[in-house]
Design a protein around this motif. Structure first.
Motif, short mmCIF file in Angstrom:
data_model
loop_
_atom_site.label_atom_id
_atom_site.label_comp_id
_atom_site.label_asym_id
_atom_site.label_seq_id
_atom_site.Cartn_x
_atom_site.Cartn_y
_atom_site.Cartn_z
N GLY A 76 11.87 -13.04 -15.45
CA GLY A 76 10.76 -12.81 -16.35
C GLY A 76 9.37 -12.94 -15.76
O GLY A 76 8.39 -13.02 -16.51
N ALA A 77 9.25 -12.92 -14.43
CA ALA A 77 7.92 -13.03 -13.83
C ALA A 77 7.02 -11.89 -14.33
O ALA A 77 7.42 -10.73 -14.33
N ASP A 78 5.81 -12.22 -14.77
CA ASP A 78 4.80 -11.22 -15.15
C ASP A 78 4.00 -10.76 -13.94
O ASP A 78 3.47 -9.65 -13.92
N VAL A 79 3.88 -11.63 -12.97
CA VAL A 79 3.16 -11.31 -11.74
C VAL A 79 3.81 -12.14 -10.63
O VAL A 79 4.27 -13.26 -10.85
N ILE A 80 3.88 -11.53 -9.45
CA ILE A 80 4.39 -12.23 -8.28
C ILE A 80 3.23 -12.46 -7.32
O ILE A 80 2.50 -11.52 -7.01
N CYS A 81 3.06 -13.70 -6.90
CA CYS A 81 2.04 -14.04 -5.91
C CYS A 81 2.73 -14.16 -4.56
O CYS A 81 3.66 -14.96 -4.39
N SER A 82 2.27 -13.37 -3.61
CA SER A 82 2.91 -13.23 -2.31
C SER A 82 1.97 -13.77 -1.24
O SER A 82 0.87 -13.27 -1.06
N VAL A 83 2.43 -14.80 -0.56
CA VAL A 83 1.60 -15.65 0.31
C VAL A 83 2.11 -15.43 1.73
O VAL A 83 3.27 -15.70 2.02
N ASN A 84 1.25 -14.88 2.62
CA ASN A 84 1.79 -14.28 3.85
C ASN A 84 1.03 -14.62 5.12
O ASN A 84 -0.18 -14.84 5.09
N ASN A 85 1.78 -14.60 6.22
CA ASN A 85 1.25 -14.48 7.57
C ASN A 85 1.99 -13.32 8.25
O ASN A 85 2.68 -13.52 9.25
N TRP A 86 1.83 -12.10 7.70
CA TRP A 86 2.51 -10.94 8.30
C TRP A 86 2.03 -10.78 9.74
O TRP A 86 0.84 -10.64 10.00
N VAL A 87 2.99 -10.77 10.66
CA VAL A 87 2.60 -10.90 12.06
C VAL A 87 3.21 -9.87 12.99
O VAL A 87 2.60 -9.51 13.99
N TRP A 88 4.37 -9.35 12.70
CA TRP A 88 4.98 -8.39 13.62
C TRP A 88 6.12 -7.71 12.90
O TRP A 88 6.83 -8.34 12.12
N THR A 89 6.25 -6.41 13.13
CA THR A 89 7.46 -5.70 12.74
C THR A 89 7.82 -4.79 13.90
O THR A 89 6.99 -4.53 14.77
N PRO A 90 9.05 -4.28 13.90
CA PRO A 90 9.36 -3.28 14.94
C PRO A 90 8.32 -2.17 14.89
O PRO A 90 8.00 -1.69 13.80
N PRO A 91 7.75 -1.78 16.00
CA PRO A 91 6.68 -0.79 16.01
C PRO A 91 7.08 0.52 15.35
O PRO A 91 8.27 0.83 15.33
N PRO A 92 6.12 1.28 14.85
CA PRO A 92 4.68 1.02 14.89
C PRO A 92 4.28 -0.08 13.89
O PRO A 92 4.89 -0.23 12.84
N LEU A 128 -1.76 -9.12 10.64
CA LEU A 128 -1.86 -7.70 10.30
C LEU A 128 -2.80 -7.38 9.13
O LEU A 128 -2.98 -6.20 8.79
N GLY A 129 -3.38 -8.38 8.48
CA GLY A 129 -4.25 -8.07 7.34
C GLY A 129 -3.51 -7.28 6.27
O GLY A 129 -2.39 -7.60 5.91
N CYS A 130 -4.17 -6.22 5.76
CA CYS A 130 -3.54 -5.33 4.76
C CYS A 130 -3.26 -6.01 3.42
O CYS A 130 -2.37 -5.57 2.67
N SER A 131 -4.00 -7.08 3.09
CA SER A 131 -3.83 -7.71 1.77
C SER A 131 -4.02 -6.66 0.69
O SER A 131 -4.85 -5.75 0.81
N LEU A 132 -3.25 -6.78 -0.38
CA LEU A 132 -3.31 -5.78 -1.46
C LEU A 132 -2.80 -6.35 -2.77
O LEU A 132 -2.11 -7.37 -2.80
N ILE A 133 -3.19 -5.68 -3.85
CA ILE A 133 -2.70 -6.00 -5.19
C ILE A 133 -2.13 -4.71 -5.76
O ILE A 133 -2.80 -3.68 -5.76
N THR A 134 -0.89 -4.76 -6.21
CA THR A 134 -0.27 -3.57 -6.79
C THR A 134 -0.34 -3.63 -8.31
O THR A 134 -0.36 -4.70 -8.91
N GLY A 135 -0.35 -2.44 -8.91
CA GLY A 135 -0.19 -2.35 -10.35
C GLY A 135 1.29 -2.37 -10.72
O GLY A 135 2.16 -2.41 -9.85
N ILE A 138 18.64 -6.89 15.15
CA ILE A 138 18.10 -8.07 15.83
C ILE A 138 16.60 -7.89 16.06
O ILE A 138 16.17 -6.98 16.76
N TRP A 139 15.80 -8.77 15.47
CA TRP A 139 14.34 -8.66 15.53
C TRP A 139 13.77 -9.50 16.66
O TRP A 139 12.77 -9.15 17.25
N ASN A 140 14.35 -10.65 16.87
CA ASN A 140 13.89 -11.53 17.94
C ASN A 140 15.01 -12.54 18.17
O ASN A 140 16.06 -12.46 17.53
N GLU A 141 14.77 -13.50 19.06
CA GLU A 141 15.86 -14.40 19.44
C GLU A 141 16.29 -15.32 18.29
O GLU A 141 17.35 -15.95 18.36
#
Lengths: 292, 292
Positions: A167-183, A223-230, B262-265
């Motif tokens: 029943g969440a009305d809003v989800i608060c997402s708290v992040n340190n997005w740092v790396w994903t497989p490129p790009p 990576l920044g990219c903070s956002l709020i979705t509708g 596998i993303w990392n070690e």
């Protein structure tokens, strides 16, 4: 009629690890929360581990940075939330006995409402933190029901789904997005985590307020990219750049959230789920709400 | 060493409902499959209900268009798959007794391998079709394990997850993407379904070959945007435009798929799933493989 108008703010900033920086990190969050409240925000979301920075070299260093839920960070945030009459979510390095947790706290005008401990740990977090032991709680507040998730959690679609079905009305997402497989970014300048946020929001009909940090720390580039979705999953305002302190704002309201699931006269997403074939609540041990 | 090199083709085309168009629809798929095979594709994916068009006005009209799995469409596709030595996935209006299904068939050089019946029905499909009764099967083939899903299914992250945990090496996504809450496209020209495809692929580490139709039919406007994702979820080649017949190609291989998690070690996505807290296989009744 909108029964609960929320102006949400996703705060992007650049805390730095190191005991010499800890007071500065906290002061910076107080500045940014104040700025957001001045702009009319009444739900302010800060990044993960925003009071301590992220890249601990050792367990000892993490212990030296950590605070209990009664510590100075939560105290300072609570005072500010009380004086401004706002709700506030932020990530801290939490000490509980000998255990360290990567924790998000939810604070309202009346004080600490609850906390969530990161369930899915990323990379060297596994060397420091205990995996979250509170499930995926959804908290009742005066502005609606709020679910929390932290960073790597959103790579597991079960998490947003479990928050939504509770029943969440809003989800608060708290992040340190740092790396994903490129790009790391596409031509539109968005990282994959922004798309994970958009699609988790879209398939659950729940807005997500996602605050990420920016900057660099001990060689890790965020990576920044903070956002709020509708409720439709699309960014409700701009997606933040990959660099720099910034605040992203958007209005949300309970009427939109609680009505959003109906797509047409024959489809709404919750009804269309085939719980005869799969059910995320099967096997879910349930969240534990923080005792008030 | 790549043990199984696949060149996948996602075919975007514009079938039209109406008995007078049925032969033309089939002939057009044979042309496009041939073109894809000529370009080196050995896994060709066609849109949903590609032999009949989509927008049935009545149940009677749907019955008049429908075919059994032994019908002329599957026969013609089987002959072509055999003569070209390729694997082929396409959507048909399936008749089984008095029941109609929105079905995807998987055909290899040795004939029909299996079929999947759409589980989550969209809009007026609910007035015509029976919800799928075969679960979410994954089929062993000579080029790897193939899972199938159809259109609205991908709005339910459980589907791709269930295919992935059953070992799918590639997911073939057969679509008539037609409408979402606006905006239909973002500034990059992508529809939300393209992002649902990218993120489902990314969080499961499984490539998705997504063929959508284009064009207009009885007032319904389809969204194009056919794409093939890599194991990292990003489009492996171009995302098709919203209009026009086209074929999107990309190479895939089993080595990439089976290694990609596998993303990392310290992290890989399947290991990091908290099946102590949630488990999509709990309550899943299991797919039924087609008897060879």
């Amino acid at each position: 009629m909108s029964t609960s108008a929320i102006t949400a703010a996703a705060v992007q900033c650049d805390p730095q690890v190191g005991l010499e920086n800890k007071d500065k990190n906290l002061d910076r969050t107080l500045e940014l929360i104040t700025e957001a409240a001045d702009q009319g925000a009444n739900l302010v979301v800060l990044p993960e581990l925003v009071n301590t920075g992220y890249s601990f070299d050792t367990r000892e260093e993490a212990y030296a940075h950590a605070e209990e839920l009664t510590g100075p960070t939560v105290q300072a945030w609570t005072e500010l939330a009380r004086s401004r009459g706002i709700h506030l979510v932020g990530g801290i390095t939490e000490l509980d006995g000998v255990r360290l947790f990567d924790t998000a706290v939810l604070i309202g005008p009346d004080g600490l409402i609850g906390h969530y401990r990161k369930t899915h740990l990323w990379h060297r977090e596994k060397l420091v933190f205990t995996p979250g032991d509170l499930g995926f709680p959804v908290f009742e507040t005066r502005i609606g029901r709020i679910g929390l998730l932290i960073c790597w959690d959103i790579w597991f679609p079960e998490v947003a789904r479990l928050l939504a079905v509770q029943g969440a009305d809003v989800i608060c997402s708290v992040n340190n997005w740092v790396w994903t497989p490129p790009p790391l970014f596409d031509d539109a300048g968005r990282c994959m985590a922004a798309y994970l946020t958009m699609t988790a929001s879209h398939v659950n009909g729940v807005p997500i307020v996602a605050a990420n940090r920016a900057g660099e720390e001990r060689g890790a580039k965020f990576l920044g990219c903070s956002l709020i979705t509708g409720t439709n999953g699309w960014p409700a305002s701009e997606v933040a750049a990959s660099e720099g302190d910034t605040i992203v704002y958007s209005g949300l309201d309970l009427m939109a959230t609680r009505s959003a699931a109906i797509w047409n006269e024959l489809n709404d997403l919750p009804r269309d789920r085939r719980t005869d074939l799969y059910d995320p609540l099967l096997g879910y041990r349930g969240g534990q709400a923080y005792p008030r």
